[in-house]
Write a protein that holds these residues in place. Sequence first.
Motif, PDB file in Angstrom:
ATOM      1  N   GLU A 161       1.509   3.613   2.828  1.00  0.00           N
ATOM      2  CA  GLU A 161       1.980   3.010   4.079  1.00  0.00           C
ATOM      3  C   GLU A 161       3.489   2.874   3.934  1.00  0.00           C
ATOM      4  O   GLU A 161       4.048   1.787   3.823  1.00  0.00           O
ATOM      5  CB  GLU A 161       1.289   1.664   4.287  1.00  0.00           C
TER       6      GLU A 161
ATOM      7  N   HIS B 295       3.365  -3.189   6.408  1.00  0.00           N
ATOM      8  CA  HIS B 295       2.237  -2.260   6.199  1.00  0.00           C
ATOM      9  C   HIS B 295       2.179  -1.185   7.279  1.00  0.00           C
ATOM     10  O   HIS B 295       2.961  -1.181   8.211  1.00  0.00           O
ATOM     11  CB  HIS B 295       0.910  -3.026   6.283  1.00  0.00           C
ATOM     12  N   GLU B 296       1.149  -0.323   7.129  1.00  0.00           N
ATOM     13  CA  GLU B 296       0.808   0.634   8.183  1.00  0.00           C
ATOM     14  C   GLU B 296      -0.684   0.560   8.490  1.00  0.00           C
ATOM     15  O   GLU B 296      -1.486   0.227   7.631  1.00  0.00           O
ATOM     16  CB  GLU B 296       1.147   2.071   7.740  1.00  0.00           C
TER      17      GLU B 296
ATOM     18  N   GLU C 276       2.109  -4.397  10.832  1.00  0.00           N
ATOM     19  CA  GLU C 276       1.330  -3.163  10.677  1.00  0.00           C
ATOM     20  C   GLU C 276       1.849  -2.135  11.666  1.00  0.00           C
ATOM     21  O   GLU C 276       1.720  -2.305  12.879  1.00  0.00           O
ATOM     22  CB  GLU C 276      -0.156  -3.425  10.963  1.00  0.00           C
TER      23      GLU C 276
ATOM     24  N   ARG D  22      -2.723   4.485  -1.652  1.00  0.00           N
ATOM     25  CA  ARG D  22      -2.781   3.069  -1.255  1.00  0.00           C
ATOM     26  C   ARG D  22      -2.670   2.119  -2.448  1.00  0.00           C
ATOM     27  O   ARG D  22      -2.034   1.071  -2.387  1.00  0.00           O
ATOM     28  CB  ARG D  22      -4.112   2.830  -0.534  1.00  0.00           C
TER      29      ARG D  22
ATOM     30  N   HIS E 151       0.862  -1.179   0.000  1.00  0.00           N
ATOM     31  CA  HIS E 151       0.000   0.000   0.000  1.00  0.00           C
ATOM     32  C   HIS E 151       0.902   1.234   0.000  1.00  0.00           C
ATOM     33  O   HIS E 151       1.657   1.461   0.942  1.00  0.00           O
ATOM     34  CB  HIS E 151      -0.929  -0.018   1.224  1.00  0.00           C
TER      35      HIS E 151
HETATM   36 ZN   LIG Z   1      -1.625  -2.071   4.222  1.00  0.00          ZN
END
Ligand SMILES: [Zn+2]
Length: 854
Positions: A138, A251-252, A328, A212, A135
């Motif tokens: 992120e 990810h974030e 994340e 994203r 994404h």
């Molecule tokens: Zn993500």
Amino acid sequence: MRKLFLLALFFPVSLLAQTQLDLSYYLPDGVKFDPAIPTPKSVIGHEVGEWHVSHDRLVNYMYALDKASDRISLEVTGYTYEGRPLLLLTITSPKNHQNLEAIRLQHLQLSDPARSGSLDVKSMPAVFYMGCSIHGNEPSGANAGLVGAYYLAAAQGPEIEKYLDNTIILFDPSFNPDGLHRFSSWVNSRKSISISPDPNDTEHNEPWPGGRTNHYWFDLNRDWMVAQLPESQARIRKFQQWKPNLLTDHHEQGTNASFFFMPGVPSRVHPLTPPKNQELTRKLGEYHAKALDQIGSLYFTQEGYDDFYYGKGSTYPDTQGAVGILFEQASSRGHAQESVNGILRFPFTIRNHFTTMLSSLKAINEMREEFLNYQRDFYKTASAEAAKDPVKAYIVGASKDRTRTFHFGEMMLRQNVEFYKLPSTQTIGGKTYEPDAAFVVPANQLNYRIVKAMFEKRSKFEDSLFYDISTWTLPLAFGMDYEELKAPPAMGERVTELKMPVGKINGDKATYAYVFESYGYYAPRAMYRLLSHGIRIKVSNDVFNHSNGKRFERGTIMIPLENQELSPEQVSVYIKEVAEKDGIDVYGFNTGLDYKGVSLGSSSFTALQKPVIAMVIEGGASANDAGEMWHLLDTRFNIPVTLIPQSVVNTANISKYNVIIFPPGNFSVINDTGKDKLKSWTQNGGVIVAFENANTWLANAGIGKYETKKDKEDNKDVAKPKPYADIQENNGAQETSGAIFQADGDLSNPLLFGYWDPKIPVFKSNNLFFEKGKGAYSNPLVYGSNPLLSGYISKPNYDKLKNTSVIGVSNVGRGKVIGFSEGMTFRAFWYGTAKMLMNAVYYGGSLSNEVGSR
Ligand SMILES: [Zn+2]
């Protein structure tokens, strides 16, 4: 220097810019680095975390490392839609580099039970695929990748040397280059010298569609199994070439969260994933926890996210004898942002990802043999699992559409699924399978688990919450005929490559007309091909026959040779393209006479207009859905579409369009002038094609009528008490996150032209239920009383869904609003329903007013 920076973290924000950020902030203490390896700053021009790295600078740095380090070799595995290179760095010891192909071939033997028994895993390296920021907004993953790649190239000492001897690292610094670039351009261009952590600041409010997604606004982290997009195709090729043991996916999440690492929610692991996979995941988690404890970072695990949908990067590897790990990090979504945990700064988010890159490397090394044995056992037990399965094979095909069969096969080939040609025509379960339009897929094969994941229907679940969709049964999504077979059938040759089918021209020298059926996936492209060259084409609303006896159903396309602006020879050039490029069989006619059906001059043929399409975007429109339709029209059907921002609708002349598409969402940017304009445009004959809750906005704007199913009676009684602790669980269980239902179609309605089976699987991912229209012809596609094919829906929602309509048509003056309760081209793999969207585009304007009784 490192201590100095840590002190700086407590300084007021305005001082932050003056404080020196240094690479040592990220790196572990006590490690020496090779001075011959360039630091990120020396190539990209700023310290990691000072700015968001743009994709081109990231690429420059990776090339610089490749040049400077004998631990690294770089390759370009493919290109994004915007032409950015997809990179893969193979990182291992120089000694392993000398021997890489032999190592790879030996590693692949782990997934071959015939050869894996004799392997000595003690001496084999593990394969570790590390990937960042699928994404694009992120970005701490990709920015941590700068530090990670530097560390792997430059760190000195026995520990890193041992790791590099025992690991082949496949490192992808940016899974989604176009998204990363879009986001970095935004935040860098909005950064102040005195960084503003205020969430209201423009830096923290990126414009539609956000970074994203990829170029066509797809979530690439839903495409790993079906691999419809170029980024996924390049990645899956490398994945299958190596079959890694561990894949990490950085990810974030929301700004107020902390850091998450897998395992996800234990009750939501897909049942096809062996329990040992989760055991290894938990053990890996201990390494991440220890590393994060050391730097004092907060984290959580097991409470959110899950390993259910195999289209996600951290779950797809579970079908391949590997373990996928989701990380994340709470997002600063910019250079610094206020959060419930204080000000969250970009460098801090980068450091957590880098730290877990190192903890993953340590873990895969210390657990190396366990991982290698797990992969070996995974493929050994696949055959035992297959033996227990009552399904021995699947037969799948689209007898009237070889191109869809081709795309289905292509998808299976990408995943190394073993499948075969059909030796002869077979009729099973009342459906006909032709040798050139069907495949046989045996269950007992190395890839048993992914085959099962592709074909199975599932309606029983341990949990009623899903992070993503609850089902994806691919033959239903592709609109294929298929059958589960209890005994293995006769099989032809194994399929190892596929070519896009080419259509035939039957009766080459037509003198009167050409005709083709509209069953083919690419029929909408073929129609546009002809219309865009000014060729007049018609669609049949009745049945007719060729002089050779072949019967043509409603929805067949007819191209008369008389009164065209092009000569018959010129027309035949484009007809040839329809056969060759669109994979469609064409039939030449030398007479128009047909006593059994209608003759070709009959008024049951409707002349078609070239669609001139606009799609309304931005504001509250769903970018994912809009992107799916943009991608369909642009890349698959080569039909131009104007992507018109809501604000421009207010000011623009829209009379040049004859079709306007409304993706789901809200359109509150369109003001009263815009609404009036849309209304009179429709009254003058325009066709609006609207999806899901866009119909609500249109109805409220007085454009089209529309009724949804309401709750039976507002319950006046006091609700039955429930524990506060269950609020989230109870609400979540009412979400229809994505399930497949059978709808029953009237194939004589132009909106259903090109379908040959009235039972049509439809994907639903909302709680919107269209009441049936009142007229006799106003419900061309409806859900019956028992429509669930696969997936989860709560009982109250299922009761509401039954006997509702998928399509609702409103008459607005001389125009129409064609409303769909669901998206028709979900994530680019719902090939089956896309034709309905195109039928609305081509035939919406000429539909009888009897359909639009609303
Ligand atoms: Zn993500």
